[in-house]
Design an enzyme around this catalytic site. Structure first.
Site, PDB file in Angstrom:
ATOM      1  CG  HIS A 121      16.014  -0.856   2.418  1.00 34.53           C
ATOM      2  ND1 HIS A 121      14.939   0.013   2.393  1.00 34.53           N
ATOM      3  CD2 HIS A 121      15.503  -2.066   2.785  1.00 34.53           C
ATOM      4  CE1 HIS A 121      13.832  -0.654   2.732  1.00 34.53           C
ATOM      5  NE2 HIS A 121      14.148  -1.911   2.969  1.00 34.53           N
ATOM      6  CG  ASP A 156      10.217  -4.722  -0.031  1.00 36.74           C
ATOM      7  OD1 ASP A 156      10.878  -5.732  -0.310  1.00 36.74           O
ATOM      8  OD2 ASP A 156      10.106  -4.288   1.141  1.00 36.74           O
ATOM      9  CG  HIS A 180      10.518  -2.870   4.641  1.00 38.97           C
ATOM     10  ND1 HIS A 180      10.657  -4.212   4.359  1.00 38.97           N
ATOM     11  CD2 HIS A 180      10.319  -2.767   5.971  1.00 38.97           C
ATOM     12  CE1 HIS A 180      10.550  -4.898   5.495  1.00 38.97           C
ATOM     13  NE2 HIS A 180      10.346  -4.056   6.483  1.00 38.97           N
ATOM     14  CG  ASP A 185       9.068  -7.493   2.365  1.00 44.13           C
ATOM     15  OD1 ASP A 185       8.504  -7.047   1.350  1.00 44.13           O
ATOM     16  OD2 ASP A 185      10.112  -6.997   2.824  1.00 44.13           O
TER      17      ASP A 185
HETATM   18 ZN   LIG Z   1      11.154  -5.269   2.552  1.00 44.69          ZN
END
Ligand SMILES: [Zn+2]
Length: 342
Positions: free
Chosen positions: A158, A193, A195, A282
């Site tokens: 991120h 991931d 996200h 995740d």
């Molecule tokens: Zn994540």
């Protein structure tokens, strides 16, 4: 498989973050490292301490003013009367085309996307060593290893060229990709991931030499909200070299593997010399974030499928939060990958 990790990576210990406006304990805990180390060892990894690579490989993907901010902001923050123990932003520019702020508070808002990445006195060193683990894993692959694993913590995907966010400070996957790119013409990054890898996308958005692909929970109602949609395809010379595969919430193994097959078509068409896997765990059905429903055997199949690409591969740890199966999920991925790779 060689794996890289340094003890310093455990020192960063963020306290809180805001989730839907409510203060919650920060899930990016040092204990993640213990689980991931156990998982890597179970998969037969030999853990090595990375070397100190200095700022060079980090500065290749981040701006000098951002790195200066990360290194010094905590000390400057402590001089503010009544300031919080950790650096947490409370104002953000609505666009990034105004003046660069001189104050610590202004710079925190400029360089931090959200409240999930508090900076303490340990953060800079932890983030640097995390990045150096990625550099060593990339160098191992350049030296001929078919694959290497970087136990990167704090995670990185991120983090943009000059913005921290979502538990991330230095973009370890981007650092690894650039180290590989220095020795090869084309590098692909596959981010699995939960996200969207918005920082990685941002860093390479205008470049045709690094293909960025991300599979993730649909950001229409999920972090990072502003990025990760299917119509983000790159810009300028990079147009067509970014590819997002958002998945409906709670998608499980079959849907994930189906999307992965689409990603593989893009990767094969790009014909890269090397691959970086941004390995978030995740997407697991039991992860505290609960966005997707990949199972432990599912991670093994994902690893196996990626290995079939037959590319020199750097596996960079991204997310994956505390749950009983965190270590098992890493073992499953690495075992699935290794079973096919060798
Ligand atoms: Zn994540």
């Amino acid at each position: 498989m060689k794996a890289f990790y340094a003890e310093e990576q455990k020192r960063h210990d963020p306290r809180a973050f805001l989730s839907s406006g409510a203060a919650q304990p920060n899930p990016e805990k040092p204990e993640r490292v213990e689980r991931l180390l156990a998982g890597a060892l179970s998969a037969g990894c030999a853990i090595e301490r990375p070397r100190d690579h200095g700022l060079g490989p980090v500065a290749a993907v981040h701006t000098p003013e951002y790195l200066d901010f990360l290194e010094h902001i905590y000390t400057r923050w402590q001089r503010i009367e009544g300031a919080s123990a950790e650096v947490i932003p409370n104002i953000h520019p609505i666009a990034r085309n105004g003046s660069y702020p001189a104050s610590a508070v202004g710079q925190a808002g400029y360089h931090m996307a959200d409240t999930a990445c508090p900076i303490s006195g340990e953060t800079w060193q932890s983030a640097l060593w995390s990045a150096w683990s990625a550099v060593d894993a990339a160098e191992a692959v350049i030296s001929g290893a078919p694959a290497a694993y970087a136990l990167c913590r704090p995670p990185g995907h991120h983090a943009f060229a000059d913005v921290a966010g979502g538990f991330c400070f230095i973009n370890n996957s981007a650092v690894a990709a650039q180290v590989l790119r220095n020795q090869a013409s084309r590098v692909a990054i596959l981010d699995v991931d939960l996200h969207h890898g918005n920082g990685t996308q941002g860093i390479f958005y205008a470049r045709p030499d690094v293909l960025t692909i991300s599979l993730h929970a649909d950001p229409v109602r999920f972090y990072p909200f502003f990025w990760g949609h299917a119509d983000e395809r790159g810009e300028g010379a990079g147009l067509g070299y970014n590819f997002n595969l958002p998945l409906p919430r709670k998608s499980a193994d079959a849907a994930f593997l189906e999307a992965l097959a689409v990603a593989f078509q893009r990767i094969r068409a790009f014909s890269p010399d090397a691959l970086v896997v941004a390995l978030g765990l995740d997407a697991f059905e039991g992860d505290p974030f609960g966005g997707l429903s990949v199972t432990t055997p599912g991670f093994s199949r994902i690893g196996e499928a990626i290995a079939k690409l037959g590319l020199p591969t750097v596996i960079v740890q991204e997310g994956g939060y505390l749950c009983d199966e965190l270590g098992d999920n890493l073992t499953a991925f690495l075992t699935g990958f290794g079973g096919k790779a060798r």
